[in-house]
Design an enzyme around this catalytic site. Structure first.
Site, PDB file in Angstrom:
ATOM      1  CG  HIS A   1      -1.965   1.213   1.363  1.00  0.00           C
ATOM      2  ND1 HIS A   1      -2.244   1.614   2.489  1.00  0.00           N
ATOM      3  CD2 HIS A   1      -2.861   1.549   0.548  1.00  0.00           C
ATOM      4  CE1 HIS A   1      -3.029   2.625   2.137  1.00  0.00           C
ATOM      5  NE2 HIS A   1      -3.547   2.425   1.085  1.00  0.00           N
TER       6      HIS A   1
ATOM      7  CG  HIS B   1      -3.456   8.984   0.385  1.00  0.00           C
ATOM      8  ND1 HIS B   1      -3.770   9.769   1.253  1.00  0.00           N
ATOM      9  CD2 HIS B   1      -4.008   7.985   0.069  1.00  0.00           C
ATOM     10  CE1 HIS B   1      -4.984   9.079   1.589  1.00  0.00           C
ATOM     11  NE2 HIS B   1      -5.003   7.999   0.934  1.00  0.00           N
TER      12      HIS B   1
END
Length: 399
Positions: free
Chosen positions: A58, A100
């Site tokens: 991730h 992100h």
């Protein structure tokens, strides 16, 4: 990190011999730490999906590395992960970068919305020094730079696309680098999914759905994977209606009416029963919660602790092999007891070869031997036993 040929198992400690004579082979001793649920003998289902399991790093995260940076991605590649999840956003001047958050505040020494900054302004920011002086000067990478860093490796990129209006740009950049086979795109809407498929029908897709109820629409549109959050999966398992449904599926399995009872989490079962694999984002969850999600039917986990997930996946591969050897030994005894027809001779020979391949850490070759074991039309019960062993080994991943 991962050894998909089960080499770790082949090097395990010897606990018992499961066959007699010159082909006697070793079963590994259980690990000293708490490991995955043990598969039993007989016809009880193996507690993990009958498919290969996927380790997704991730944001390229590992302890001590700055997320979504080339340094983190190179480290992920060196660890042997299957895929890296990255987040795509656009700068003010339309360049696709890996970030992100909507702002650069948390992961760089700058501030402001990424959409209000040009690429030159973003490239002037330090994206690594906040983690360690070792990474001072690390920059926010572009999508193109990330593709170039991963190209030629065995690692795929899972693209979490934060802005659905950049679909065409993402496909164009991917095609320019000839990386379509190493990319899984992650649309958040059915409209974005349809646009991706219209631009490049060959791209693999994972639906980052907003609610469990959205899964059916994504599946109908042809998505390849569905991401479910862990709390969706466990909440569904604990729901009274789902418990009743699962009990009915278990009863049908025990009556021989189903090949397996399926997942005790109905939200997983609803997706998987339509032929679509489930992945889940586990972030920093540890060994036991990740183990639970895999036993509930997830086949891919997006983890911030890839070393821990890699250890779990290795333990599961070990248990696949050890359980398969036990089941083969049971089947071998049954075949010998049932007679010595030509089909029995072929089956015994191929079963012995399958165990030998497992002992050497080659599940792919073991699967081929299992397939050959049924070529002379053995009795239905023996064929069914072979199919159960093939499911334990997840032979479909080697097809």
């Amino acid at each position: 990190m991962r050894d998909t040929t089960m080499g770790r198992w082949a090097r395990g400690a010897v606990a018992a011999l499961v066959l007699t004579g010159p082909l006697a082979l070793a079963v590994p001793a259980p690990a000293a730490h708490a490991g995955p649920a043990q598969g039993s003998s007989g016809t009880e289902p193996f507690p993990y999906p009958d498919a290969g399991l996927t380790l997704v790093n991730h944001r390229g995260l590992s302890p001590g590395y700055p997320e979504n940076t080339l340094a983190a991605f190179r480290n992920s590649i060196s660890m042997g992960v299957d895929a890296i999840e990255i987040d795509l956003r656009a700068t003010k001047d339309g360049e696709i970068v890996i970030l992100h958050d909507e702002t650069v505040d948390r992961t760089t020494d700058g501030s402001g919305r990424i959409g209000d900054l040009t690429l030159a302004q973003v490239k002037a920011l330090d994206a690594g020094g906040h983690v360690s002086p070792e990474f001072a000067g690390e920059r926010v990478p572009t999508f193109a730079e990330t593709l170039a860093a991963v190209k030629g490796s065995d690692v795929r990129l899972l693209l979490d696309i934060k802005e659905s209006d950049r679909v065409a740009d993402i496909v164009e950049i991917t095609d320019e680098h000839r990386m379509a086979d190493q990319v899984i795109v992650g649309p958040r809407t059915v409209a974005a999914l349809n646009e991706f498929k219209a631009l490049d029908p060959g791209l693999s897709t994972l639906g980052f759905i907003a609610t469990p109820q959205d899964a059916d629409a994504f599946i109908a549109a042809g998505v390849d994977y569905i991401r479910l959050w862990p709390d969706w999966i466990t909440a569904s398992r604990d729901d009274a209606a789902c418990e009743t449904d699962y009990a009915a599926r278990v009863a049908a399995y025990e009556r021989g009416e189903r090949p397996a009872p399926g997942s005790s989490s109905c939200v997983v079962e609803d997706v998987v029963s339509q032929g679509t694999p489930v992945w889940s984002t586990t972030n920093d969850l540890g060994y036991e919660p990740m183990d639970e999600l895999l036993r509930l039917g997830a086949t891919g986990l997006l983890s911030d602790v890839p070393a821990e997930l890699g250890r779990l996946l290795g333990d599961i591969e070990d248990e696949r092999a050890a359980t398969s050897v036990r089941r083969i030994a049971e089947l071998r005894e049954r075949v010998e007891r049932d007679g010595h027809a030509s089909s029995s001779t072929t089956m015994l020979k191929q079963l012995d070869r399958a165990v030998r391949h497992l002992d050497r850490g080659r599940p792919d070759r073991a699967c081929r031997s299992l397939e050959r074991s049924t070529r002379d039309s053995p009795p239905a019960g023996q064929r069914a036993a072979v199919e159960r062993i093939e499911a334990i080994l997840a032979c479909s991943r080697f097809a």
